[in-house]
Design an enzyme around this catalytic site. Structure first.
Site, PDB file in Angstrom:
ATOM      1  N   ASN A 168       0.862  -1.172   0.000  1.00 47.98           N
ATOM      2  CA  ASN A 168       0.000   0.000   0.000  1.00 47.98           C
ATOM      3  C   ASN A 168       0.904   1.229   0.000  1.00 47.98           C
ATOM      4  OD1 ASN A 168      -1.753   2.078   0.525  1.00 47.98           O
ATOM      5  ND2 ASN A 168      -2.630   1.190   2.385  1.00 47.98           N
TER       6      ASN A 168
ATOM      7  N   ARG B 265      -2.827  -2.123  -3.170  1.00 49.80           N
ATOM      8  CA  ARG B 265      -3.990  -1.280  -2.941  1.00 49.80           C
ATOM      9  C   ARG B 265      -3.925  -0.125  -3.943  1.00 49.80           C
ATOM     10  NH1 ARG B 265      -4.951   3.430   1.320  1.00 49.80           N
ATOM     11  NH2 ARG B 265      -7.164   3.735   0.933  1.00 49.80           N
TER      12      ARG B 265
ATOM     13  N   HIS C 151     -12.990   3.198   0.642  1.00 45.81           N
ATOM     14  CA  HIS C 151     -13.008   2.203   1.716  1.00 45.81           C
ATOM     15  C   HIS C 151     -13.742   0.936   1.267  1.00 45.81           C
ATOM     16  CE1 HIS C 151     -12.820   5.635   4.936  1.00 45.81           C
ATOM     17  NE2 HIS C 151     -11.607   5.154   4.727  1.00 45.81           N
TER      18      HIS C 151
ATOM     19  N   ARG D 258     -11.427  16.218   7.814  1.00 47.85           N
ATOM     20  CA  ARG D 258     -12.243  16.589   6.646  1.00 47.85           C
ATOM     21  C   ARG D 258     -13.651  16.983   7.083  1.00 47.85           C
ATOM     22  NH1 ARG D 258     -11.048  11.124   3.842  1.00 47.85           N
ATOM     23  NH2 ARG D 258      -8.791  11.202   3.917  1.00 47.85           N
TER      24      ARG D 258
ATOM     25  N   GLU E 232      -8.241  -4.811   5.698  1.00 47.10           N
ATOM     26  CA  GLU E 232      -8.148  -4.566   4.255  1.00 47.10           C
ATOM     27  C   GLU E 232      -6.997  -5.346   3.633  1.00 47.10           C
ATOM     28  OE1 GLU E 232      -8.513  -0.481   5.699  1.00 47.10           O
ATOM     29  OE2 GLU E 232      -9.287   0.016   3.721  1.00 47.10           O
TER      30      GLU E 232
END
Ligand code: ADP
Length: 399
Positions: free
Chosen positions: A7, A85, A174, A235, A379
């Site tokens: 990743n 990823r 996600h 965010r 993940e």
């Protein structure tokens, strides 16, 4: 089958060697602050933690160091492939893909949609191919799972040409996590794989919810970019778009500066003025910090409101699933969200919630009515499983 999961972010590279059939992790690690004087490599092997300075290393140097670690641990020979990823697959990918020249070109075409993420993801692929020329490389996309959304969920009500000509639509992110935890929830709650309705809440630094019907994403909160949706660490989540032009004029700043504030200075950090970290905010709120308490209150309201919206996209609800650092650990936050959704029939079991549902398959609600469960996401394992499946038989992951 051992898979190397990679990743690569803009200044970091996370890696793990995972047995896709058992989920066992032979080694895990992360190179951070790449491209700076403070670059480091941290890894865990045989239950021990190690760390090394990488002084000014870039991704290529860091990944070469990683290969040395794998060699020392005698893990290179047993590798069956590398799973990458990839953040943005646009509307081009609805499942994981073996990386061919054509696939790589399409990932490159998605750079305008994921300008911060796709370039380092591609760099990781290029370096990995040089390091492991004989191993199959597989791309697993954050966006792919959400490609099953109906048009009413993915369209924004903007001029239709923006969608047709400029790819403006909800993509969602996600996806690997939502797919993984929804599978776990179906198993744990003994739901029918062909007949279930779940709202999955991935609540970490970035946060998103998904409406999952029979294993397929029907809606999600993140949009064209990961800025859309619920309140996050830094965010803003969804806001009135007019705020951008208003603050541009008010501050005499560029649109980019305002966007930067929405991405990096908003959310929990923006409201609290203290931190983006939920643990810090909980401690501060307990000590009487009013804006920390306000940030947490806004967060819970935002997630619960979005969860109720996801139920509209499902038409019913079997279970609410919590995952991510906040979803897995923040007892009060989870409790508050479940209470806010009480009108849907969820009844919090405070004792079970206090121990994250451990001992009862993750369930934190009382029987009768929809359930809420807590489950860690993984993940990396999902990427390893997809990669192994593609290597074993060309079977692509179901979107
Ligand atoms: P990322 O999205 O970067 O992978 P994580 O999934 O690790 O992040 O989530 C980080 C968030 O989880 C932070 O806000 C952190 O404070 C929160 N968190 C982790 N542990 C706890 C805890 N025990 N209680 C409350 N919040 C927690």
């Amino acid at each position: 089958m051992n898979v190397l999961v990679l990743n690569c972010g803009s200044s970091s590279a996370k890696f793990a060697v995972i047995d896709a059939s058992t989920g066992a992790e032979a080694i895990t690690g992360i190179a951070q602050r790449l491209g700076t004087a403070h670059a480091t490599l941290d890894w865990k092997h045989d239950g021990k933690k190690h760390s090394r300075d990488l002084h000014h290393a870039d991704h290529a140097v860091a990944l070469r160091e990683m290969v040395e670690l794998l060699r020392d641990a005698r893990l290179v020979e047993g590798l069956a492939g590398v799973g990458h990823r990839v953040v943005h697959g646009g509307a081009k990918f609805s499942g994981s893909m073996p990386i061919t020249e054509e696939v790589e070109a399409k990932i490159r075409e998605c750079i305008p949609l994921g300008p911060l993420h796709n370039p380092p993801n591609l760099e990781g692929i290029t370096i990995s191919r040089e390091l492991f020329p004989h191993l199959p490389q597989v791309a697993v996309f954050d966006t792919a799972f959400h490609q099953t959304m109906p048009s009413r969920a993915y369209l924004y009500a903007v001029p239709y040409e923006w969608f047709e000509k400029h790819e403006v639509r909800r993509y969602g992110f996600h996806g690997t996590s939502h797919r993984y935890v929804s599978g776990v929830a179906v198993e744990r709650l003994h739901l029918d794989p062909a007949n279930h309705a779940l709202v999955t809440c991935h609540l970490g630094n970035g946060c998103s919810l998904a409406a999952v019907e029979n294993g397929r994403s029907m809606d999600t909160t993140m949009g064209l970019t990961p800025l859309d949706g619920v309140v996050m660490g830094t965010r803003s989540g969804s806001i009135d778009p007019s705020i951008v032009s208003h603050m541009k004029k008010a501050l005499h700043r560029s649109a980019e500066d305002v966007m930067d504030a929405l991405n990096r200075k908003s959310g929990l950090l923006g409201i609290s003025g203290l931190s983006n970290d939920m643990r810090t905010l909980q401690e501060a709120a307990d000590a009487g910090h009013e804006r920390a308490a306000l940030a947490i209150d806004k967060f819970c309201h935002s997630v619960a409101k979005a969860a109720a919206g996801m139920v509209v996209s499902l038409g019913r609800l079997d279970a609410l699933v919590f995952t991510g650092g906040i979803g897995e650990n923040a007892v009060q936050v989870r409790g508050r969200i479940v209470e806010l959704l009480g009108f849907l029939g969820l009844r919090l079991d405070p004792a079970a919630n206090a121990v994250h549902g451990r001992g009862q398959d993750g369930r934190i609600t009382l029987p009768g009515g929809p359930q809420a469960i807590v489950t860690p996401t993984n993940e990396e394992l999902m990427i390893a499983i997809d990669t192994a499946a593609i290597i074993a038989g060309g079977a692509r992951s179901a979107a």
